[in-house]
Design an enzyme around this catalytic site. Structure first.
Site, short mmCIF file in Angstrom:
data_model
loop_
_atom_site.label_atom_id
_atom_site.label_comp_id
_atom_site.label_asym_id
_atom_site.label_seq_id
_atom_site.Cartn_x
_atom_site.Cartn_y
_atom_site.Cartn_z
N LYS A 193 0.58 10.83 6.22
CA LYS A 193 -0.27 10.17 5.53
C LYS A 193 -1.34 9.59 6.75
CE LYS A 193 0.97 5.41 5.80
NZ LYS A 193 -0.01 4.59 6.27
N ASN A 194 -1.13 9.30 7.79
CA ASN A 194 -2.28 8.66 8.55
C ASN A 194 -3.14 9.63 9.07
OD1 ASN A 194 -0.91 6.48 8.54
ND2 ASN A 194 -0.21 6.35 10.50
N CYS B 62 -2.23 -9.06 8.16
CA CYS B 62 -1.23 -8.23 7.67
C CYS B 62 0.11 -8.65 8.48
CB CYS B 62 -1.71 -6.67 7.68
SG CYS B 62 -1.04 -6.00 9.19
N ARG C 172 -4.68 -7.64 13.55
CA ARG C 172 -5.28 -6.28 13.28
C ARG C 172 -6.76 -6.36 13.00
NH1 ARG C 172 -1.29 -2.70 9.97
NH2 ARG C 172 -2.32 -0.80 11.01
N ASP D 122 4.93 3.03 15.48
CA ASP D 122 5.55 3.42 13.82
C ASP D 122 7.01 4.01 13.87
OD1 ASP D 122 3.24 2.45 12.68
OD2 ASP D 122 2.58 4.49 12.09
N ARG E 157 4.85 3.07 0.16
CA ARG E 157 3.37 3.40 0.74
C ARG E 157 3.31 4.72 1.91
NH1 ARG E 157 1.45 -0.84 3.81
NH2 ARG E 157 -0.07 0.56 4.22
C1 UD1 Z 1 -3.00 2.97 13.18
C2 UD1 Z 1 -1.92 3.58 12.20
C3 UD1 Z 1 -0.62 2.89 12.16
C4 UD1 Z 1 -0.30 2.60 13.66
C5 UD1 Z 1 -1.38 2.12 14.44
C6 UD1 Z 1 -1.00 2.26 16.10
C7 UD1 Z 1 -3.35 4.57 10.29
C8 UD1 Z 1 -3.77 4.33 8.99
N1 UD1 Z 1 -2.61 3.63 10.71
O1 UD1 Z 1 -3.35 1.64 12.52
O2 UD1 Z 1 0.26 3.40 11.41
O3 UD1 Z 1 0.88 1.43 13.54
O4 UD1 Z 1 -2.50 3.17 14.66
O5 UD1 Z 1 -0.74 3.45 16.56
O6 UD1 Z 1 -3.58 5.62 10.99
N2 UD1 Z 1 -7.24 -3.77 17.28
C9 UD1 Z 1 -8.21 -4.60 17.65
N3 UD1 Z 1 -9.55 -4.44 17.21
C10 UD1 Z 1 -10.07 -3.30 16.39
C11 UD1 Z 1 -8.98 -2.31 16.17
C12 UD1 Z 1 -7.67 -2.49 16.50
O7 UD1 Z 1 -7.91 -5.67 18.23
O8 UD1 Z 1 -11.02 -3.12 16.20
C13 UD1 Z 1 -6.07 -3.91 17.77
C14 UD1 Z 1 -5.13 -4.11 16.60
O9 UD1 Z 1 -4.79 -5.36 16.29
C15 UD1 Z 1 -3.62 -3.62 17.55
C16 UD1 Z 1 -3.95 -2.30 18.30
O10 UD1 Z 1 -5.59 -2.50 18.69
O11 UD1 Z 1 -2.94 -4.43 18.16
C17 UD1 Z 1 -3.90 -0.91 17.65
O12 UD1 Z 1 -4.53 -0.90 16.44
P1 UD1 Z 1 -5.06 0.43 15.81
O13 UD1 Z 1 -5.06 1.60 16.53
O14 UD1 Z 1 -6.48 0.27 15.39
O15 UD1 Z 1 -4.06 0.56 14.70
P2 UD1 Z 1 -4.67 0.89 13.22
O16 UD1 Z 1 -5.57 2.08 13.52
O17 UD1 Z 1 -4.75 -0.10 12.24
#
Ligand code: UD1
Length: 429
Positions: free
Chosen positions: A22-23, A122, A127, A310, A402
């Site tokens: 999925k990711n 969420c 996030r 995850d 999902r």
């Molecule tokens: C992706 C995965 C999700 C997984 C996560 C962590 C997808 C669609 N989802 O989510 O399944 O649980 O990686 O491996 O691939 N953060 C910020 N600012 C930003 C971006 C991130 O503060 O602009 C923080 C987030 O709040 C979190 C951390 O960084 O604490 C990691 O987030 P991120 O790797 O971006 O998660 P996702 O990409 O949303």
């Protein structure tokens, strides 16, 4: 709303096919925005999130050809973004799937503007998307927040040196896609090294992008004038595979995960072996045998190649019935222990102190009614239900849908007793 009814206590036995990741599929679908050519994507998992992403892209004017067998959920689609006429990701879709924000970088890079709803909070934490915004601003974008939307403009993005404050998976993917069509060279430092980032990079490279270093913490992208269509098969889902491995480690038995690849499952496989699961990597999949009660394992989530957040909930279920006690530390998301309250209802012994859960393994869980709260938490509850004595009812299973393809069917094929019930007729309070 559907729910699962699980009659626990049966070991898993047999074979299942692991779906596409999925990711990896979600960002690769968004890459279709970067070209007027046809992007054929194979090994798509037939999941709710994939359907949502296709809806989002269709709403922008992307033509989607599902090929033969269009009736069922498509495992293959061809996308043509040659007549995009609506550069917008509306709140209604983004709120149901945060990964929608992945259209921002590609839209901005190819069309010079984008209107994307802010995802909002969420269940598992705040996030934010500040790193996506900052990176695009460094590439010359003007981004304003307007009535809950990100309004982004950039006649032409230019290369930049971006260092993200934390490792972000979708942040890295958004910026990498945007940089493909920017003028000059972009360097992303502190880049996410997740296998799904590599899979996206591979697809982009096949489309003509010049990307070096995907899979390391420094990705360098040399912008090109245009990308072309291609034909790409999505990598296998390491989280789905890991979930089934946790399930068999918890219930006992012996399974073969066809199509799974241990290449990108280092930390998960290592911890499962430590727990006593015997794992054999084969060319066509992974075989796993569980002949004893699992041993408790300590976990600390971290960006790849560390232990995946995850997989935390699934290991929590495993530790709940393991021999011994364990410490589980969640470092990625601030609110990712929601399954704990539900596991307690099944008789687990878990205490939470901030970001750490202390799990004392018990010899037996007992069935109860519990509620799924997010995608991976649901998977943890399913595993707990599979080992619990008697019947476990898991409500709000839409969270699970999902990210897992027909999990009840796959588990039933392995000898588990899992039935999906539509609970809409019940009075829900
Ligand atoms: C992706 C995965 C999700 C997984 C996560 C962590 C997808 C669609 N989802 O989510 O399944 O649980 O990686 O491996 O691939 N953060 C910020 N600012 C930003 C971006 C991130 O503060 O602009 C923080 C987030 O709040 C979190 C951390 O960084 O604490 C990691 O987030 P991120 O790797 O971006 O998660 P996702 O990409 O949303």
């Amino acid at each position: 709303m559907d729910r699962f009814v699980i009659e626990g206590g049966r070991p898993l036995q047999g074979e299942v096919q692991v779906a596409g990741a999925k990711n990896a599929a979600l960002p690769i679908l968004c890459a279709s925005l970067l070209t007027a050519g046809q992007l054929r994507i194979r090994n798509l998992p037939p999941l709710q999130d994939v359907a949502t992403m296709l809806r989002l892209l269709k709403g922008m004017g992307i033509r989607i050809d599902r090929g033969a067998g269009a009736a069922g959920p498509a495992s293959e689609v061809t996308l043509s973004a040659d007549a995009v006429d609506r550069l917008e990701a509306p709140y209604e879709l983004v709120k149901t799937m945060r990964a929608s924000v992945l259209v921002l970088g590609p839209m901005l890079a190819r069309f010079g503007e984008a209107l994307v709803s802010l995802p909002g909070g969420c269940a598992i934490g705040q996030r934010p998307v500040d790193q996506h915004i900052r990176g695009l601003q460094a590439m010359g974008a003007d981004i304003q927040i307007d009535h809950g939307y990100l309004r982004a403009k950039a006649p032409r993005l230019h290369g930049a040196h971006i260092t993200t404050d934390m490792v972000t998976v979708t942040g890295t993917e958004n910026l990498m896609m945007a940089a493909c069509l920017a003028d000059g060279t972009t360097v992303i430092d502190n880049a996410a090294r997740e296998p799904e980032v590599i899979d996206l990079a591979r697809c982009l490279i096949q489309m003509g992008a010049k990307i070096h270093g995907a899979g390391t913490d420094r990705i360098q992208i040399e912008g090109v004038a245009r990308l072309t269509g291609t034909d790409y098969a999505v990598m296998p889902d390491r989280i789905e595979a890991g979930t089934f491995l946790c399930a068999v480690a918890a219930t006992g038995g012996s399974i073969f995960l066809r199509g799974a690849s241990a290449d990108h499952m280092g930390a998960t496989v290592e911890k499962l072996r430590e727990a006593g699961l015997s794992i054999h990597e084969q060319a066509d999949g992974i075989r796993a045998d569980a002949s004893q009660r699992p041993r408790a394992v300590n976990i600390r989530t971290a960006p790849y190649p560390g232990f995946a957040t995850d997989m935390q909930a699934q290991f929590m279920a495993l530790n709940a019935i393991a021999e011994g006690s364990s410490l589980m530390v969640e470092t990625i998301f601030e609110n990712r222990f929601m399954h704990v309250q539900e596991l307690l209802r099944l008789g687990a012994q878990i205490r939470i102190d901030g970001h750490t859960a202390m799990v004392q393994g018990v010899t037996q869980l007992t069935g109860a009614t519990v509620m799924a709260t997010d995608l991976r938490a649901s998977a943890g509850l399913v595993i707990a239900g599979l080992v619990a004595d008697g019947e476990t009812l898991i409500d709000r299973i839409y969270h699970l849908d999902r990210g897992y393809e027909q999990m009840e069917k796959k588990l039933s094929a392995l000898g588990a007793h899992v039935v999906r019930q539509n609970s809409s007729a019940r009075a829900v309070t």
